[in-house]
Enzyme design. Structure first.
Site, PDB file in Angstrom:
ATOM      1  N   TYR A  22     -23.242 -34.714  -3.410  1.00  0.00           N
ATOM      2  CA  TYR A  22     -22.318 -35.071  -4.478  1.00  0.00           C
ATOM      3  C   TYR A  22     -22.237 -33.983  -5.544  1.00  0.00           C
ATOM      4  CZ  TYR A  22     -22.284 -39.574  -2.239  1.00  0.00           C
ATOM      5  OH  TYR A  22     -22.132 -40.568  -1.319  1.00  0.00           O
ATOM      6  N   TYR A 154     -23.581 -50.042  -0.085  1.00  0.00           N
ATOM      7  CA  TYR A 154     -23.516 -48.637   0.306  1.00  0.00           C
ATOM      8  C   TYR A 154     -23.910 -48.539   1.775  1.00  0.00           C
ATOM      9  CZ  TYR A 154     -24.405 -43.712   0.871  1.00  0.00           C
ATOM     10  OH  TYR A 154     -24.373 -42.425   1.341  1.00  0.00           O
ATOM     11  N   ASP A 255     -27.459 -53.613   7.822  1.00  0.00           N
ATOM     12  CA  ASP A 255     -27.782 -52.215   7.582  1.00  0.00           C
ATOM     13  C   ASP A 255     -29.132 -52.176   6.885  1.00  0.00           C
ATOM     14  OD1 ASP A 255     -28.093 -49.661   6.640  1.00  0.00           O
ATOM     15  OD2 ASP A 255     -26.045 -49.457   5.874  1.00  0.00           O
ATOM     16  N   LYS A 284     -33.573 -43.562   7.581  1.00  0.00           N
ATOM     17  CA  LYS A 284     -34.433 -43.154   6.460  1.00  0.00           C
ATOM     18  C   LYS A 284     -35.933 -43.100   6.789  1.00  0.00           C
ATOM     19  CE  LYS A 284     -31.340 -43.355   2.644  1.00  0.00           C
ATOM     20  NZ  LYS A 284     -30.107 -44.101   2.540  1.00  0.00           N
TER      21      LYS A 284
HETATM   22  C1  LIG Z   1     -28.773 -43.856   3.101  1.00  0.00           C
HETATM   23  C2  LIG Z   1     -28.064 -45.002   3.668  1.00  0.00           C
HETATM   24  C3  LIG Z   1     -27.078 -44.837   4.658  1.00  0.00           C
HETATM   25  C4  LIG Z   1     -26.654 -43.471   5.143  1.00  0.00           C
HETATM   26  O1  LIG Z   1     -27.675 -42.780   5.793  1.00  0.00           O
HETATM   27  P1  LIG Z   1     -27.578 -41.184   5.952  1.00  0.00           P
HETATM   28  O2  LIG Z   1     -28.764 -40.827   6.778  1.00  0.00           O
HETATM   29  O3  LIG Z   1     -27.638 -40.645   4.545  1.00  0.00           O
HETATM   30  O4  LIG Z   1     -26.291 -40.884   6.618  1.00  0.00           O
HETATM   31  C5  LIG Z   1     -26.467 -45.965   5.156  1.00  0.00           C
HETATM   32  N1  LIG Z   1     -26.800 -47.188   4.730  1.00  0.00           N
HETATM   33  C6  LIG Z   1     -27.744 -47.390   3.792  1.00  0.00           C
HETATM   34  C7  LIG Z   1     -28.089 -48.786   3.371  1.00  0.00           C
HETATM   35  C8  LIG Z   1     -28.395 -46.309   3.217  1.00  0.00           C
HETATM   36  O5  LIG Z   1     -29.313 -46.502   2.264  1.00  0.00           O
END
Ligand SMILES: *Cc1c(COP(=O)(O)O)cnc(C)c1O
Length: 437
Positions: A22, A154, A255, A284
């Site tokens: 960003y 997100y 997610d 992550k």
């Molecule tokens: C960080 C994140 C993503 C994206 O993952 P990247 O490895 O940065 O592409 C998607 N969903 C959630 C909930 C996240 O915290």
């Protein structure tokens, strides 16, 4: 080896050529140069605010749960490196990927049986969406192609994920007309312990019912909305979504890229509700912060549906799919996590954050302080501008701690190995940052 760059040369090249997350081009603010990292400490090439080492309060964005330079993870990487760092996954397979997939199936809720190993969180969300769309297409219902989510979320930075990020915070206005138009419910009422809110539950059920004919899936972050605003909600809402999706024939995607691997106090946040999704994304902390790797898991119902279609394969296959090096480290990271009493560690951090941030809640300019698992959030009553971000970051660095505030949020999700003294310093840094903000 070439001559090392001086810090001045490195920053000049960085500013001129290198995008940061960003960030503007050229860069406007000098990043700190990290020379090495070990345990919970980042070692700087040049002291900042008199500090040459910083306690990492961010786990490199949720990922480095075991800290840096961990001997067990280093050994796993070295061992795999000596065998092979990568081979293509089309027509070939290997033990690290197979074992990792089997391990993920074993750890996640029972109905999740099949694993797609992707190379980043955003791609794993793309794959999740593709699975859902392809499932309905295969079943002869191509009209079911929209997604429903709640505001404040997100899900990543590529285009499908962006379309389900919060429409106000997620810069949707930049892309109006380009992003697929999804269905947005109001943001979930705040608070992990929030009492049941029948009006909100009815709102969710009603939206799912009304749009079911065009919905492929509901996608949400369970329990914690991360980069969309660091908000917590009641796990009971996940049960509401599960029921509504079952009743109206819509798939449910969780997610868990940020929440997975213990961060919220359960191995996966869905565990707070005892709810199982049809599709789950992990990322992550999957490799303990060592390498980029993500996974999309799905049920046999979803996989069978796709396989019955006109195109009876899942049409996705990144070059670095199933990367052996990342998979080997992921396996070691999972063993390391489960080999400890991680629940107790996360609980200890939760208690430390609750106690350590009590006084911060009373500061002027602080709107809310909230803690869940190993996540501590200080929300200000105003957004930080660029100068405010710099001032709060500097205040934390002065306390010897690395934090990365955004919008109106100062927050920490420290490595699980953070000791009590270091945790107290992270709290002191959040306090100092809140005063500086
Ligand atoms: C960080 C994140 C993503 C994206 O993952 P990247 O490895 O940065 O592409 C998607 N969903 C959630 C909930 C996240 O915290």
């Amino acid at each position: 080896m070439p001559e090392p760059l001086t810090p001045g040369e490195l920053l000049a090249l960085d500013r001129r050529h290198v995008w940061h997350p960003y960030g503007p081009m050229p860069g406007r603010q000098d990043p700190l140069i990290v020379e090495s990292a070990a345990g919970v400490r980042l070692r700087l090439a040049e002291p900042a605010e008199g500090r040459s080492e910083l306690i990492d309060g961010m786990s490199s964005w949720w990922s480095a749960v075991h800290g840096y330079n961990h001997p067990v993870l280093n050994e796993a990487a070295r061992g795999q490196l000596d065998r092979m760092s990568h081979v293509m996954f089309g027509g070939l397979t290997h033990e690290p990927a197979v074992r990792l997939a089997a391990r993920l199936v074993e750890l996640t809720p029972e109905p999740l049986q099949h694993v797609f190993l992707a190379d980043s969180g955003s791609v794993s969300v793309e794959v999740a969406v593709k699975m859902c769309l392809q499932y309905w297409r295969s079943l002869g219902r191509p009209d079911k192609r929209r997604l429903l989510t709640w505001r404040g979320g997100y899900h990543g930075d590529t285009f499908q994920p962006m379309a389900v990020c919060d429409p106000d915070g997620g810069m949707h206005h930049l892309w109006s007309g380009l992003l697929p138009r999804q269905v947005f419910a109001d943001a979930p009422p705040p608070g992990f312990d929030a009492p049941p809110d029948p009006a909100y539950e009815a709102h969710l059920r009603d939206l799912v019912a009304r749009h079911a004919h065009e919905l492929a899936a509901v996608i949400v972050e369970p329990v914690v909305q991360g980069a969309g605003g660091m908000r917590f909600h009641s796990p009971a809402l996940l049960r509401v979504l599960r029921e509504a999706c079952d009743e109206h024939d819509v798939l449910l995607v969780f997610d868990e890229i940020a929440t997975g691997f213990g961060r919220t106090g359960e191995l996966f946040a869905a565990g707070h509700a005892g709810v199982s999704p049809d599709v789950m994304c992990l990322g992550k902390a999957l490799t303990g912060g060592y390498l980029t790797l993500a996974a999309t898991l799905c049920t046999t119902r979803v996989a069978d549906g796709i396989s019955r279609g006109e195109l009876p394969v899942l049409a996705h296959g990144p070059t670095f799919m199933g990367n052996p090096l990342a998979a080997a480290v992921a396996l070691a990271s999972i063993d390391l996590l489960l080999g400890h009493d991680w629940r107790q560690e996360v609980k200890r951090i939760e208690t430390g954050l609750r106690e350590g941030l009590t006084a911060t809640a009373a500061l002027p300019g602080v709107r809310d302080v909230r803690v869940l698992g190993a996540i501590g959030v200080v929300q200000l009553d105003h957004p930080l501008d660029e100068a405010g971000m710099a001032a709060t970051t500097r205040a934390a660095v002065r306390e010897g701690v690395w934090l990365r505030p955004f919008r109106d949020l100062l927050y920490t999700m420290p490595p699980y190995i953070t000791g009590d003294d270091d945790l107290a310093r992270i709290c002191a840094a959040l306090h100092a940052a809140a005063r500086a903000g």
